[in-house]
Design a protein around this motif. Structure first.
Motif, PDB file in Angstrom:
ATOM      1  N   GLY A  47       0.860  -1.450   0.151  1.00 21.23           N
ATOM      2  CA  GLY A  47       0.098  -0.100   0.070  1.00 21.23           C
ATOM      3  C   GLY A  47       0.721   1.278  -0.062  1.00 21.23           C
ATOM      4  N   PRO A  48       1.757   1.522   1.015  1.00 23.62           N
ATOM      5  CA  PRO A  48       2.658   2.692   1.029  1.00 23.62           C
ATOM      6  C   PRO A  48       3.438   2.762  -0.296  1.00 23.62           C
ATOM      7  CG  PRO A  48       2.640   1.474   2.957  1.00 23.62           C
ATOM      8  CD  PRO A  48       1.940   0.550   2.226  1.00 23.62           C
ATOM      9  N   ARG A  49       3.600   1.779  -0.971  1.00 22.85           N
ATOM     10  CA  ARG A  49       4.490   1.888  -2.267  1.00 22.85           C
ATOM     11  C   ARG A  49       3.785   2.116  -3.308  1.00 22.85           C
ATOM     12  NH1 ARG A  49       7.220  -0.256   1.413  1.00 22.85           N
ATOM     13  NH2 ARG A  49       9.595  -0.423   1.349  1.00 22.85           N
ATOM     14  N   LEU A  50       2.269   1.948  -3.241  1.00 21.74           N
ATOM     15  CA  LEU A  50       1.558   2.031  -4.366  1.00 21.74           C
ATOM     16  C   LEU A  50       1.290   3.584  -4.389  1.00 21.74           C
ATOM     17  CD1 LEU A  50      -0.539   0.854  -6.470  1.00 21.74           C
ATOM     18  CD2 LEU A  50      -2.041   0.814  -4.676  1.00 21.74           C
ATOM     19  N   MET A  51       1.026   3.969  -3.148  1.00 14.63           N
ATOM     20  CA  MET A  51       0.661   5.622  -2.942  1.00 14.63           C
ATOM     21  C   MET A  51       2.016   6.584  -3.014  1.00 14.63           C
ATOM     22  SD  MET A  51      -2.527   5.620  -3.298  1.00 14.63           S
ATOM     23  CE  MET A  51      -2.628   7.342  -2.730  1.00 14.63           C
ATOM     24  N   ALA A  52       3.069   6.048  -2.944  1.00 11.32           N
ATOM     25  CA  ALA A  52       4.346   6.692  -2.912  1.00 11.32           C
ATOM     26  C   ALA A  52       4.344   7.813  -3.842  1.00 11.32           C
ATOM     27  CB  ALA A  52       5.520   5.849  -2.765  1.00 11.32           C
ATOM     28  N   ASN A  53       4.108   7.496  -5.036  1.00 14.89           N
ATOM     29  CA  ASN A  53       4.123   8.781  -6.194  1.00 14.89           C
ATOM     30  C   ASN A  53       2.980   9.467  -6.528  1.00 14.89           C
ATOM     31  OD1 ASN A  53       7.072   8.724  -6.118  1.00 14.89           O
ATOM     32  ND2 ASN A  53       7.028   6.783  -7.299  1.00 14.89           N
ATOM     33  N   ARG A  54       1.929   8.928  -5.677  1.00 19.42           N
ATOM     34  CA  ARG A  54       0.639   9.490  -6.061  1.00 19.42           C
ATOM     35  C   ARG A  54       0.225  10.565  -5.116  1.00 19.42           C
ATOM     36  NH1 ARG A  54       0.758   4.160  -7.588  1.00 19.42           N
ATOM     37  NH2 ARG A  54      -0.022   3.640  -9.976  1.00 19.42           N
ATOM     38  N   LYS A  55      -0.913  11.384  -5.395  1.00 24.91           N
ATOM     39  CA  LYS A  55      -1.410  12.337  -4.522  1.00 24.91           C
ATOM     40  C   LYS A  55      -2.552  11.711  -3.847  1.00 24.91           C
ATOM     41  CE  LYS A  55      -0.804  16.455  -7.369  1.00 24.91           C
ATOM     42  NZ  LYS A  55      -1.688  17.553  -8.089  1.00 24.91           N
ATOM     43  N   PRO A  56      -2.640  12.065  -2.447  1.00 22.88           N
ATOM     44  CA  PRO A  56      -3.500  11.328  -1.633  1.00 22.88           C
ATOM     45  C   PRO A  56      -5.115  11.491  -2.007  1.00 22.88           C
ATOM     46  CG  PRO A  56      -2.674  13.430  -0.667  1.00 22.88           C
ATOM     47  CD  PRO A  56      -1.850  13.043  -1.628  1.00 22.88           C
ATOM     48  N   PHE A  57      -5.792  10.435  -1.667  1.00 23.65           N
ATOM     49  CA  PHE A  57      -7.232  10.748  -2.536  1.00 23.65           C
ATOM     50  C   PHE A  57      -8.122  11.384  -1.249  1.00 23.65           C
ATOM     51  CE2 PHE A  57      -5.801   6.730  -4.609  1.00 23.65           C
ATOM     52  CZ  PHE A  57      -6.405   6.865  -5.872  1.00 23.65           C
ATOM     53  N   HIS A  58      -8.976  12.068  -1.620  1.00 24.19           N
ATOM     54  CA  HIS A  58      -9.877  12.961  -0.792  1.00 24.19           C
ATOM     55  C   HIS A  58     -11.323  11.907  -0.518  1.00 24.19           C
ATOM     56  CE1 HIS A  58      -7.391  16.294  -0.681  1.00 24.19           C
ATOM     57  NE2 HIS A  58      -7.284  16.220  -1.862  1.00 24.19           N
ATOM     58  N   LEU A  59     -11.366  11.403   0.336  1.00 28.16           N
ATOM     59  CA  LEU A  59     -12.543  10.435   0.579  1.00 28.16           C
ATOM     60  C   LEU A  59     -13.517  10.802   1.654  1.00 28.16           C
ATOM     61  CD1 LEU A  59      -9.820   7.044   0.591  1.00 28.16           C
ATOM     62  CD2 LEU A  59     -11.474   8.082  -1.244  1.00 28.16           C
ATOM     63  N   LYS A  60     -13.677  12.154   1.729  1.00 27.58           N
ATOM     64  CA  LYS A  60     -14.408  12.328   2.959  1.00 27.58           C
ATOM     65  C   LYS A  60     -15.931  11.940   2.604  1.00 27.58           C
ATOM     66  CE  LYS A  60     -16.831  16.820   4.232  1.00 27.58           C
ATOM     67  NZ  LYS A  60     -17.094  18.379   4.045  1.00 27.58           N
ATOM     68  N   THR A  61     -16.682  11.779   1.568  1.00 23.52           N
ATOM     69  CA  THR A  61     -18.107  11.146   1.645  1.00 23.52           C
ATOM     70  C   THR A  61     -17.873   9.816   1.879  1.00 23.52           C
ATOM     71  OG1 THR A  61     -18.560  12.747  -0.100  1.00 23.52           O
ATOM     72  CG2 THR A  61     -20.141  10.827  -0.069  1.00 23.52           C
ATOM     73  N   ALA A  62     -16.784   9.018   1.394  1.00 20.14           N
ATOM     74  CA  ALA A  62     -16.756   7.516   1.777  1.00 20.14           C
ATOM     75  C   ALA A  62     -16.502   7.401   3.166  1.00 20.14           C
ATOM     76  CB  ALA A  62     -15.653   6.926   0.802  1.00 20.14           C
ATOM     77  N   MET A  63     -15.890   8.068   3.830  1.00 20.56           N
ATOM     78  CA  MET A  63     -15.510   7.883   5.112  1.00 20.56           C
ATOM     79  C   MET A  63     -16.483   8.285   5.924  1.00 20.56           C
ATOM     80  SD  MET A  63     -11.537   9.511   5.309  1.00 20.56           S
ATOM     81  CE  MET A  63     -11.456   9.496   7.084  1.00 20.56           C
ATOM     82  N   ILE A  64     -17.464   9.308   5.796  1.00 19.40           N
ATOM     83  CA  ILE A  64     -18.679   9.515   6.575  1.00 19.40           C
ATOM     84  C   ILE A  64     -19.404   8.266   6.293  1.00 19.40           C
ATOM     85  CG2 ILE A  64     -20.546  10.985   6.552  1.00 19.40           C
ATOM     86  CD1 ILE A  64     -18.844  13.489   5.643  1.00 19.40           C
ATOM     87  N   VAL A  65     -19.773   7.841   5.070  1.00 18.96           N
ATOM     88  CA  VAL A  65     -20.504   6.766   5.003  1.00 18.96           C
ATOM     89  C   VAL A  65     -20.263   5.521   5.657  1.00 18.96           C
ATOM     90  CG1 VAL A  65     -21.698   4.995   3.505  1.00 18.96           C
ATOM     91  CG2 VAL A  65     -21.716   7.725   2.805  1.00 18.96           C
ATOM     92  N   TYR A  66     -18.782   5.360   5.627  1.00 17.54           N
ATOM     93  CA  TYR A  66     -18.529   4.174   6.117  1.00 17.54           C
ATOM     94  C   TYR A  66     -18.569   4.332   7.812  1.00 17.54           C
ATOM     95  CZ  TYR A  66     -14.685   1.171   8.211  1.00 17.54           C
ATOM     96  OH  TYR A  66     -13.869   0.336   9.126  1.00 17.54           O
TER      97      TYR A  66
END
Length: 309
Positions: A47-66
C-alpha cells in the motif's frame, strides 16, 4: 513443515467444528489466515509503495458513509447480543456455552459470527489511511490489533459459537465502537462539526471502562466455587487480553493526563479546512483524529513509525 502444520490445523478444525456454525469464512482457518496475511502485506509494504508517487485521495464522503454505517452495524450487534441472552436469560455470572439448537442459541451464534465478520470490515480503516497517505497512523499496534482480533475470534467461535460468559467482551467492544465510529464520522465531516467533538478527551476513559468491565466480569470465573465452563482456555485468553489493554491504556492516561506528556501536534497540510491536531493513539490501534495528521510522502512503515527514504 508448513504443510504438516496446515494439515494438523485442518484436522483440529474438523474435530472442533460445530455443525450449527455454517457461515462464510468459517469452513477452515486457511481462508481467514490468507486474508489477514494479505492485509498485513498491503498495510506495511504494498500500500505505501503503491501510493508513494501518487497524490492522496480525498475520501470525505466515503469515510462519512463508512463510519456511520459502522455505528449502525455495531449498534445492531449490541442489540442482538442483548436479545440472544444478555438481556433475557443470562445470569451475568457463570453462563455456560449453549450446545442446543434453540432459536435463542442460533441467534447468539449468528451475532457472534456477525461480530467476527465486522472485524474484516474494519480493515477498511487501514485502507483509508493508505489511500490518504497517512502512513504514520498505520502503527504496529494498529496492524496487530486489526489482524489479531479476527484471527483469534475465528478460533473463539469455532470453539464456543454460543459462548455464554465468553461473549460479554464482544458485546462491550461493539458498544464502544458505536461511540468511536460516531466520533470518527463527525470528525470526517469537516470543521463545522468540530464544536461537537468536545468529548474527545473522554474517549480514553471510555476505553479504560471497557477493559475494567471485561476484566471484572471474566475474573468471576476464578473466584466462583464452581463454574463448569466447557472451554476454560477461552476464559484465560479473554482475561489476558483485557488486562493487557487495560495496562496499555493506563500508561497512556498517566503519560497524557497526569504527567502532561501529550503527543506533539504535527505540522502539515490542512484537511477539510482544519489544521492537523495531535494524534491520540488508543489501545485498539485506532486514532482519535480519524486520519487528520500530517502524511509522509514516500514513507515506509517500520514498526509503526515512518522512515523517510
Amino acid at each position: 513443515m508448513f504443510l504438516l502444520i496446515s494439515l494438523k490445523i485442518l484436522k483440529l478444525h474438523q474435530e472442533l467444528r460445530d455443525s450449527r456454525q455454517n457461515y462464510p469464512l468459517m469452513q477452515n482457518p486457511v481462508e481467514m489466515t490468507t486474508i489477514l496475511l494479505a492485509y498485513i502485506f498491503f498495510s506495511v509494504y504494498a500500500g505505501p509503495r503503491l501510493m508513494a508517487n501518487r497524490k492522496p485521495f480525498h475520501l470525505k464522503t466515503a469515510m462519512i458513509v463508512y463510519n456511520l454505517s459502522m455505528v449502525l452495524l455495531n449498534a445492531y450487534i449490541v442489540y442482538e447480543f442483548m436479545m440472544s441472552g444478555w438481556a433475557t436469560t443470562f445470569t451475568w455470572r457463570c453462563d455456560l456455552i449453549d450446545t442446543s439448537s434453540s432459536p435463542q442459541t442460533l441467534r447468539m451464534i449468528h451475532v457472534a459470527w456477525l461480530f467476527y465478520f465486522s472485524k474484516y470490515i474494519e480493515l477498511l480503516d487501514t485502507v483509508f489511511f493508505v489511500l490518504r497517505k497517512k502512513q504514520n497512523q498505520i502503527t504496529f499496534l494498529h496492524v496487530f490489533h486489526h489482524s489479531f482480533m479476527p484471527w483469534t475470534w475465528w478460533w473463539g467461535i469455532t470453539l464456543t459459537p454460543a459462548g455464554g460468559m465468553g461473549s460479554f467482551h464482544a458485546m462491550v467492544n461493539a458498544g464502544v465502537h458505536v461511540i468511536m465510529y460516531f466520533y470518527y464520522g463527525l470528525s470526517a465531516a469537516g470543521p463545522r462539526f468540530q464544536k461537537y467533538l468536545w468529548w474527545k478527551k473522554y474517549m480514553t476513559a471510555i476505553q479504560l471502562t471497557q477493559f475494567i468491565l471485561v476484566s471484572i466480569h471474566i475474573s468471576q470465573y476464578y473466584f466462583m466455587e464452581k463454574c463448569d465452563y466447557q472451554v476454560p482456555l477461552w476464559i484465560h485468553l479473554i482475561w489476558i487480553y483485557g488486562i493487557f489493554f487495560f495496562l496499555l491504556f493506563s500508561n497512556f492516561w498517566i503519560q497524557a493526563y497526569i504527567k502532561g506528556k501529550r503527543l506533539p501536534a504535527t505540522e502539515g497540510p490542512k484537511q477539510n479546512g482544519s489544521a492537523s491536531e495531535a494524534i491520540t493513539v488508543v489501545a485498539n490501534g485506532k486514532h482519535f483524529e480519524n486520519g487528520n495528521a500530517h502524511h509522509h510522502t514516500n514513507g515506509k512503515v517500520v514498526l509503526g513509525k515512518v522512515k523517510e527514504i
